[in-house]
Design an enzyme around this catalytic site. Structure first.
Site, PDB file in Angstrom:
ATOM      1  N   LYS A  48       0.841  -1.206   0.000  1.00 51.96           N
ATOM      2  CA  LYS A  48       0.000   0.000   0.000  1.00 51.96           C
ATOM      3  C   LYS A  48       0.877   1.257   0.000  1.00 51.96           C
ATOM      4  O   LYS A  48       0.635   2.193  -0.761  1.00 51.96           O
ATOM      5  CB  LYS A  48      -0.937  -0.014   1.226  1.00 51.96           C
ATOM      6  CG  LYS A  48      -2.028  -1.065   1.107  1.00 51.96           C
ATOM      7  CD  LYS A  48      -2.843  -1.290   2.384  1.00 51.96           C
ATOM      8  CE  LYS A  48      -3.801  -2.460   2.160  1.00 51.96           C
ATOM      9  NZ  LYS A  48      -4.602  -2.848   3.327  1.00 51.96           N
ATOM     10  N   GLN A  92      -5.232  -1.661   9.750  1.00 54.79           N
ATOM     11  CA  GLN A  92      -4.995  -2.943   9.082  1.00 54.79           C
ATOM     12  C   GLN A  92      -5.491  -4.099   9.949  1.00 54.79           C
ATOM     13  O   GLN A  92      -5.233  -4.149  11.153  1.00 54.79           O
ATOM     14  CB  GLN A  92      -3.491  -3.087   8.786  1.00 54.79           C
ATOM     15  CG  GLN A  92      -3.117  -4.300   7.962  1.00 54.79           C
ATOM     16  CD  GLN A  92      -3.584  -4.236   6.506  1.00 54.79           C
ATOM     17  OE1 GLN A  92      -3.752  -3.148   5.950  1.00 54.79           O
ATOM     18  NE2 GLN A  92      -3.801  -5.377   5.896  1.00 54.79           N
ATOM     19  N   ASP A 117     -11.212   2.381   3.620  1.00 58.02           N
ATOM     20  CA  ASP A 117     -11.424   0.935   3.444  1.00 58.02           C
ATOM     21  C   ASP A 117     -12.885   0.657   3.057  1.00 58.02           C
ATOM     22  O   ASP A 117     -13.193  -0.420   2.554  1.00 58.02           O
ATOM     23  CB  ASP A 117     -11.159   0.200   4.768  1.00 58.02           C
ATOM     24  CG  ASP A 117      -9.836  -0.545   4.794  1.00 58.02           C
ATOM     25  OD1 ASP A 117      -9.384  -0.964   3.718  1.00 58.02           O
ATOM     26  OD2 ASP A 117      -9.287  -0.716   5.895  1.00 58.02           O
TER      27      ASP A 117
HETATM   28  N1  GUN Z   1      -6.633  -7.076   5.958  1.00 56.75           N
HETATM   29  C1  GUN Z   1      -6.753  -7.765   4.803  1.00 56.75           C
HETATM   30  N2  GUN Z   1      -7.302  -7.001   3.840  1.00 56.75           N
HETATM   31  C2  GUN Z   1      -7.535  -5.792   4.399  1.00 56.75           C
HETATM   32  C3  GUN Z   1      -8.068  -4.577   3.900  1.00 56.75           C
HETATM   33  O1  GUN Z   1      -8.475  -4.445   2.730  1.00 56.75           O
HETATM   34  N3  GUN Z   1      -8.117  -3.551   4.796  1.00 56.75           N
HETATM   35  C4  GUN Z   1      -7.693  -3.671   6.085  1.00 56.75           C
HETATM   36  N4  GUN Z   1      -7.807  -2.616   6.895  1.00 56.75           N
HETATM   37  N5  GUN Z   1      -7.203  -4.792   6.576  1.00 56.75           N
HETATM   38  C5  GUN Z   1      -7.109  -5.845   5.736  1.00 56.75           C
END
Ligand code: GUN
Length: 282
Positions: A48, A92, A117
């Site tokens: 990211k 996350q 998200d």
């Molecule tokens: N863990 C796995 N995929 C994601 C996601 O798209 N966002 C977040 N915040 N955590 C994750």
């Protein structure tokens, strides 16, 4: 049967490229909150932040300790909600064991305007209503839609089968496909005769996290296969689809890794740009 490999990288690169001008003009800032040291999370976060750099987006990685308490995490979220310089942020997942039961409270605490998200009730609710109301849709389902669009795969009138009913992938993906005119069936761990249903799919999306659970006999010849599952087998990333066997009957199929993954990241970055536009317009 020859198949189209639905590689995610070119789709993600095109999407990221299309965001660059807005990023330059609007200067949004994305923050990733990591709690603890889950190794898979570290790798996702890295991707990211790398993509933020690639488009020139300001970003910050807040890494909190494994023993962070709920009040401490809530204080961090509150500070980010109030910080006018922060456009959007994510916490996350998964969280460390002591916080995992509180995931709904954590998501609820994020300001919907900064919930890039798209996990909170407000943004999920808007996504539910119609394509026109989608504002900050969840990144992974959004990435799947982008993938289908890029490779000119029609959704309208197709039977889409989604295997998996998580709040962050399976359920929102089913709704996004439904809102685009697909007939949608959602399967999950309690589904009886799973193979009978998956064999009816024109578009089969698997988001379970169980390595190679979708075998060749579960797939209709000519189907489009979207693999969103990620698990690790002997340290190697593995999808839900038995790729080698299923690719002999599919018309198009995503690899793992290199399929939907890069699009999840690009969609998150797009959401941050969208969030900034809305914040400026408010
Ligand atoms: N863990 C796995 N995929 C994601 C996601 O798209 N966002 C977040 N915040 N955590 C994750």
């Amino acid at each position: 049967m020859s198949f189209t490999l639905l590689a995610g990288r070119p789709v993600a690169d095109a999407l990221l490229e299309s965001l660059k001008a807005d990023v330059k003009k609007l200067d949004p800032k994305l923050v990733v909150v990591q709690v603890g040291d889950d190794p898979a999370s570290a790798s996702y976060i890295n991707q990211k932040l790398k993509s933020c750099s690639a488009v020139g987006m300001r970003h910050q990685h807040m890494h909190l300790s494994d023993s962070t308490t709920l009040p401490e995490l809530m204080k961090t979220i509150d500070d980010l909600n109030k910080d006018a310089d922060v456009t959007g942020f994510i916490v996350q997942l998964p969280l460390p064991k002591q916080l995992q039961p509180h995931v709904p409270d954590v998501i609820k605490a994020i300001d919907p305007k900064k919930d890039i998200d798209g996990f909170g009730a407000y943004n999920i609710g808007k996504m539910f209503l119609s394509v026109e109301f989608e504002h900050l849709p969840p990144a992974t389902p959004s990435g799947v839609i982008e993938m289908l669009k890029f490779y000119n795969i029609a959704i309208e009138g197709k039977h889409a089968v989604v295997v998996g009913r998580s709040n962050i992938v399976g359920k929102p993906l089913a709704v996004m496909l439904l809102n685009r005119g697909a007939t949608v069936t959602v399967c999950h761990s309690k589904t009886k005769n799973l193979a009978e249903i998956t064999r009816q799919a024109d578009i089969l999306c698997a988001a379970v996290g169980s390595a190679k659970m979708i075998t060749k006999d579960m797939v209709k010849p000519g189907a489009v296969i979207i693999d969103i599952g990620v698990s690790r087998v002997d340290g190697k990333l593995c999808g839900d689809i038995d790729f080698d066997a299923v690719s002999t009957v599919a018309s198009a199929i995503t690899p793992v890794p290199g399929g939907v993954g890069p699009l999840t990241v690009a969609s998150l970055i797009r959401n941050c740009v969208t969030a900034k536009k809305r914040q400026l317009a408010a």
